[in-house]
Write a protein that holds these residues in place. Structure first.
Motif, PDB file in Angstrom:
ATOM      1  N   ALA A 151     -36.918  -8.819 -31.594  1.00 35.34           N
ATOM      2  CA  ALA A 151     -35.986  -9.094 -30.670  1.00 35.34           C
ATOM      3  C   ALA A 151     -34.663  -9.787 -31.454  1.00 35.34           C
ATOM      4  CB  ALA A 151     -36.311 -10.191 -29.765  1.00 35.34           C
ATOM      5  N   LYS A 152     -34.893 -10.623 -32.495  1.00 36.98           N
ATOM      6  CA  LYS A 152     -33.871 -11.115 -33.411  1.00 36.98           C
ATOM      7  C   LYS A 152     -33.183 -10.095 -34.243  1.00 36.98           C
ATOM      8  CE  LYS A 152     -34.912 -14.016 -36.713  1.00 36.98           C
ATOM      9  NZ  LYS A 152     -35.652 -15.105 -37.032  1.00 36.98           N
ATOM     10  N   VAL A 153     -33.808  -9.074 -34.716  1.00 31.70           N
ATOM     11  CA  VAL A 153     -33.143  -8.316 -35.617  1.00 31.70           C
ATOM     12  C   VAL A 153     -32.660  -7.185 -34.780  1.00 31.70           C
ATOM     13  CG1 VAL A 153     -33.609  -6.155 -37.264  1.00 31.70           C
ATOM     14  CG2 VAL A 153     -34.714  -8.482 -37.428  1.00 31.70           C
ATOM     15  N   ALA A 154     -33.149  -6.913 -33.610  1.00 34.07           N
ATOM     16  CA  ALA A 154     -32.423  -5.946 -32.691  1.00 34.07           C
ATOM     17  C   ALA A 154     -31.158  -6.206 -32.387  1.00 34.07           C
ATOM     18  CB  ALA A 154     -33.323  -5.464 -31.458  1.00 34.07           C
ATOM     19  N   GLU A 155     -31.111  -7.582 -31.974  1.00 31.59           N
ATOM     20  CA  GLU A 155     -29.727  -8.400 -31.759  1.00 31.59           C
ATOM     21  C   GLU A 155     -28.897  -8.151 -32.675  1.00 31.59           C
ATOM     22  OE1 GLU A 155     -29.370 -10.011 -28.639  1.00 31.59           O
ATOM     23  OE2 GLU A 155     -27.333 -10.274 -29.325  1.00 31.59           O
ATOM     24  N   LEU A 156     -29.300  -8.731 -33.843  1.00 34.44           N
ATOM     25  CA  LEU A 156     -28.624  -8.580 -35.357  1.00 34.44           C
ATOM     26  C   LEU A 156     -27.631  -7.271 -35.443  1.00 34.44           C
ATOM     27  CD1 LEU A 156     -28.003 -10.733 -37.507  1.00 34.44           C
ATOM     28  CD2 LEU A 156     -29.742  -9.517 -38.866  1.00 34.44           C
ATOM     29  N   VAL A 157     -28.667  -6.223 -35.235  1.00 33.30           N
ATOM     30  CA  VAL A 157     -27.799  -4.994 -35.339  1.00 33.30           C
ATOM     31  C   VAL A 157     -27.502  -4.259 -34.129  1.00 33.30           C
ATOM     32  CG1 VAL A 157     -29.133  -4.602 -37.695  1.00 33.30           C
ATOM     33  CG2 VAL A 157     -30.103  -3.812 -35.572  1.00 33.30           C
ATOM     34  N   SER A 158     -27.492  -4.923 -33.058  1.00 30.72           N
ATOM     35  CA  SER A 158     -26.889  -4.546 -31.694  1.00 30.72           C
ATOM     36  C   SER A 158     -27.543  -3.199 -31.187  1.00 30.72           C
ATOM     37  CB  SER A 158     -25.353  -4.481 -31.476  1.00 30.72           C
ATOM     38  OG  SER A 158     -24.796  -4.050 -32.695  1.00 30.72           O
ATOM     39  N   LEU A 159     -28.953  -3.312 -31.239  1.00 33.76           N
ATOM     40  CA  LEU A 159     -29.875  -2.138 -30.920  1.00 33.76           C
ATOM     41  C   LEU A 159     -30.705  -2.534 -29.818  1.00 33.76           C
ATOM     42  CD1 LEU A 159     -31.290  -0.671 -34.302  1.00 33.76           C
ATOM     43  CD2 LEU A 159     -29.469   0.619 -32.426  1.00 33.76           C
ATOM     44  N   THR A 160     -30.451  -3.563 -29.106  1.00 28.33           N
ATOM     45  CA  THR A 160     -31.435  -4.359 -27.959  1.00 28.33           C
ATOM     46  C   THR A 160     -31.358  -3.167 -26.922  1.00 28.33           C
ATOM     47  OG1 THR A 160     -30.441  -6.421 -28.618  1.00 28.33           O
ATOM     48  CG2 THR A 160     -31.777  -6.346 -26.819  1.00 28.33           C
ATOM     49  N   ASP A 161     -30.675  -2.509 -26.552  1.00 27.74           N
ATOM     50  CA  ASP A 161     -30.518  -1.536 -25.407  1.00 27.74           C
ATOM     51  C   ASP A 161     -31.174  -0.341 -25.888  1.00 27.74           C
ATOM     52  OD1 ASP A 161     -29.266  -3.523 -23.802  1.00 27.74           O
ATOM     53  OD2 ASP A 161     -27.181  -2.629 -24.508  1.00 27.74           O
ATOM     54  N   TYR A 162     -31.807   0.005 -27.004  1.00 25.98           N
ATOM     55  CA  TYR A 162     -31.898   1.279 -27.393  1.00 25.98           C
ATOM     56  C   TYR A 162     -33.477   1.231 -27.990  1.00 25.98           C
ATOM     57  CZ  TYR A 162     -26.863   2.312 -27.481  1.00 25.98           C
ATOM     58  OH  TYR A 162     -25.684   2.264 -27.018  1.00 25.98           O
ATOM     59  N   GLY A 188     -24.818   6.872 -36.188  1.00 25.12           N
ATOM     60  CA  GLY A 188     -24.643   5.472 -36.631  1.00 25.12           C
ATOM     61  C   GLY A 188     -25.842   4.272 -36.230  1.00 25.12           C
ATOM     62  N   GLN A 189     -26.331   5.037 -35.020  1.00 25.66           N
ATOM     63  CA  GLN A 189     -27.381   4.121 -34.643  1.00 25.66           C
ATOM     64  C   GLN A 189     -28.823   4.362 -35.052  1.00 25.66           C
ATOM     65  OE1 GLN A 189     -27.337   5.984 -30.568  1.00 25.66           O
ATOM     66  NE2 GLN A 189     -25.840   4.188 -29.770  1.00 25.66           N
ATOM     67  N   ARG A 190     -28.922   5.538 -35.846  1.00 30.42           N
ATOM     68  CA  ARG A 190     -29.978   5.844 -36.566  1.00 30.42           C
ATOM     69  C   ARG A 190     -29.920   4.951 -37.825  1.00 30.42           C
ATOM     70  NH1 ARG A 190     -30.454  12.191 -36.487  1.00 30.42           N
ATOM     71  NH2 ARG A 190     -30.180  12.647 -34.288  1.00 30.42           N
ATOM     72  N   GLN A 191     -28.771   4.922 -38.559  1.00 30.56           N
ATOM     73  CA  GLN A 191     -28.258   4.095 -39.419  1.00 30.56           C
ATOM     74  C   GLN A 191     -28.783   2.629 -39.404  1.00 30.56           C
ATOM     75  OE1 GLN A 191     -26.802   4.896 -42.670  1.00 30.56           O
ATOM     76  NE2 GLN A 191     -28.011   3.170 -42.776  1.00 30.56           N
ATOM     77  N   ARG A 192     -28.372   2.125 -38.255  1.00 33.68           N
ATOM     78  CA  ARG A 192     -28.794   0.823 -37.665  1.00 33.68           C
ATOM     79  C   ARG A 192     -30.237   0.465 -37.619  1.00 33.68           C
ATOM     80  NH1 ARG A 192     -24.589   0.908 -34.265  1.00 33.68           N
ATOM     81  NH2 ARG A 192     -22.764  -0.176 -35.047  1.00 33.68           N
TER      82      ARG A 192
END
Lengths: 294, 388
Positions: free
Chosen positions: B118-129, B140-144
């Motif tokens: 949860a913390k890391v997903a927030e950090l790289v703004s992937l929470t919705d994915y 770009g998202q894959r890169q994240r």
């Protein structure tokens, strides 16, 4: 009459499909339909027209204990060959995909049984299985163990046939697994290694799921192969002893060309077709949902 | 900061067959540093990174992480994470499973996995994915996801192998800033491989430039740009690259090959090369002092114009701000002496020789362009096409 562009394209499309459609109709669809029709009729005697009997042929077939024995043999044969040959194929593919000296030679050696014609392979195995001079019994003999009548003993014969089929098929399936393994990018293994993922864990969490499309394909093929066995039975056992190694398609062959009972042959064929269709559909619907296609 | 993330290479060599891909290189990365391994393809930078990661075994030399000698340790025991050029995402796993893959391998408890995810997903703004498969994500998202996977491991060291080269130009500049911000926020030690000098200049605390498996220069981006250690370093950094002009013996000193009229450096410099960055060259009217040149063509790039000039037998590039239509005109050029670099015949930098002054400020202590309209050379002045 002038054709507009759309019509023209449709015509081209139809023409392109025509050769395949003709061949498929002549050699696949028409025979299937005639077989289904044949299975619903009894042939007339002395030139009388055939008589429509509905499902009577099926009732007769289901009352035939030999049919059930053959069906049971085939089930054992399928259960004996399919998982074993797939597991073996996967194991061999993983082995020859790694770094090892003489990799090309090992790959070729694994694939050789597939190149051999079934009849030739069966003849080779005749020599392995022969009761007095056979390879297996000679080996057992040198160890002081009494020989086994591999193809003559009803309790062993079917297993002997299964072993030979596995030997013949595993190499073929290995090729598919090998191709699939080589399409998995090596970085995945490296990324997993960096996290200290064990080989075992990597196999079950990455390799195996990524091989699922291949496994599904191989599974269907193996199933079809398991009811397509005629040639090596013809050489090895002729379905004997006492129907111990008789399998469905060989039974069809016997009915059609030894007993000249075309109706029974047609009926069994339809049963095989239905069973295969049902199993294949089940496999695709259940496994497809859990399979990742790239 | 703890010493755990210090990385030290001692005469590390990688040979394939007989030819060394990496030839006895040594460097020492202090914790928290963002180090760039820069070089053209085939210079051994990726191999060096892979040896640090443990994906490639060093043929010779030692690698230390912290106080530990990790030269023969498997990758999983080195306490580092890596971002691959291809991202190396598991295509059959969704984003969440991809990110926690390593935590599962290390048998981190489920509850902690969820918390860290949860913390890391927030950090790289992937929470919705988190429930998507990699194939459903943009580059770009894959890169994240790849970044998140290395961040969640909480290893103090992160190795990156050309992580941005599969992205388009705009996304690349966004990700550059994002990676840099992430690195300083998490105080990670990063070794970053790239062949892109813009990435090297903008992200690195320190740039290690490599060529033919050897380190050419190991310096800050600033030093690399302003004091290149060799002609190769000079030509690799900067866009367009530094002009390198061979010097020959002239009457009053070394001159540019084919242009004997103006000596530019002491006689000793002959046989070497003179390096001047396109942005440091000043264009002057043909009547002014300086090295005579002729404008061959000009490329208008928006903010500035790159002019190609013939000087002696050579062509050099000059960067002029604004728009100039000057193709075909004769002119003279000059540069401030600190902006010019001398390289010896072996390609190495020489600081023992002083260049001859070519600037009006240095020669005449006057710095004013020729007044507009007084000579035919006024067309060399910038012609602004915007309305004033």
């Amino acid at each position: 009459m002038t054709l507009n562009a759309h019509r023209k394209m449709q015509l081209y499309g139809a023409l392109l499909l025509l050769p395949a459609a003709l061949l498929l109709t002549t050699f696949a669809y028409l025979p299937t339909v005639t077989t289904v029709i044949n299975s619903l009729f009894l042939p007339g005697f002395r030139g009388e027209p055939a008589e429509f009997v509905g499902v009577e042929n099926y009732q007769v077939l289901f009352d035939d204990p030999t049919f059930w024995q053959v069906a049971r043999n085939n089930l054992i044969y399928a259960l004996g060959t399919i998982p074993t040959s797939i597991a073996l194929a996967l194991g061999m593919a993983l082995f020859v995909n790694g770094k090892l000296p003489g990799r090309g030679f090992v790959r070729m050696a694994y694939f050789t049984p597939t190149i051999l014609p079934m009849i030739a392979a069966a003849n080779i195995w005749m020599f392995f299985y022969a009761p007095q001079i056979g390879l297996f019994n000679s080996l057992l003999d040198s160890l002081g163990i009494p020989g086994v009548n591999w193809l003559g003993d009803p309790s062993v014969a079917l297993s002997s046939v299964i072993v030979m089929s596995v030997w013949k098929e595993a190499g073929f399936f290995m090729i598919f697994y090998l191709a699939a393994l080589q399409s998995i990018p090596p970085e995945l293994k490296e990324a997993a290694d960096l996290e200290g993922t064990s080989r075992w864990s990597f196999f079950w969490r990455v390799t195996f799921p990524l091989l699922m499309p291949t496994t599904l394909f191989v599974l269907i093929n193996a199933l079809i192969n398991s009811v397509r066995v005629v040639d090596h039975l013809f050489i090895l056992t002729k379905g004997g002893p006492n129907n111990a190694t008789n399998l469905l398609l060989y039974y069809v062959y016997e009915n059609a060309f030894s007993f000249f009972d075309r109706t029974t042959a047609a009926t069994i064929t339809v049963v095989i077709l239905i069973v295969l269709a049902v199993v294949a559909t089940l496999k695709f619907t259940i496994l497809d949902r859990r399979t990742h296609y790239q | 900061m703890s010493n755990q993330s210090r990385i030290r290479l001692e005469r590390v060599t990688k040979r394939w067959d007989a030819t060394p891909a990496v030839d006895s290189i040594s460097f020492d990365v202090t914790p928290g540093q963002f180090v760039i391994l820069l070089g053209p393809s085939g210079c051994g930078k990726s191999t060096t990174l892979r040896m640090i990661a443990g994906l490639e075994e060093a043929s010779d030399g030692r690698i230390y992480i912290g106080e530990r000698d990790v030269t023969r340790l498997p990758p999983g025991d080195r306490g580092l994470s890596m971002v691959f050029q291809s991202y190396a995402l598991f295509p059959h796993l969704n984003v969440a499973d991809n990110i926690v893959f390593g935590l599962r391998s290390r048998k981190v408890p489920k509850a902690e996995q969820r918390e860290r995810l949860a913390k890391v997903a927030e950090l790289v703004s992937l929470t919705d994915y988190l429930n998507r498969k990699p194939a459903q994500l943009s580059g770009g998202q894959r890169q994240r996801v790849a970044l998140a996977r290395s961040v969640i491991s909480e290893h103090p060291i992160c190795l990156m192998d050309e992580p941005l080269s599969n992205l388009d130009a705009r996304l690349r500049s966004d990700m550059r800033r994002e990676i840099k911000a992430l690195q300083s926020r998490l105080a990670m030690t990063v070794i970053y491989v790239t062949h892109d000098q813009v990435e090297a200049m903008s992200m690195g605390d320190r740039v290690i430039l490599m060529q033919h498996g050897k380190i050419v220069q190991d310096d800050t981006p600033d030093e690399l740009y302003n004091r290149p250690a060799s002609a190769f370093a000079a030509s690799f950094i900067g866009s367009p690259a530094m002009n390198l002009l061979p010097l020959v013996k002239g009457e009053h000193g070394a001159t540019i090959e084919g242009e004997p009229s103006t000596p530019v450096a002491p006689l000793d410099a002959a046989g070497g090369q003179l390096g001047i960055r396109p942005e440091d060259i000043e264009l002057r009217p043909a009547s002014a002092s300086g090295v005579p040149a002729k404008v061959l063509s000009d490329e208008y790039l928006g903010a500035d114009t790159i002019a190609h000039l013939a000087v002696g037998e050579h062509t050099l590039r000059v960067r002029l701000s604004g728009r100039h239509d000057i193709t075909g005109q004769p002119c003279r050029i000059g540069w401030p002496t600190p902006a010019a670099h001398l390289f010896g015949g072996d390609g190495l930098r020489r600081d023992d020789l002083a260049l001859y002054p070519l600037m009006p400020t240095e020669a005449m202590a006057v710095e004013s362009p020729a007044p507009v309209g007084t000579s035919p050379t006024d067309s060399l002045q910038p012609q602004y096409h915007a309305q004033r």
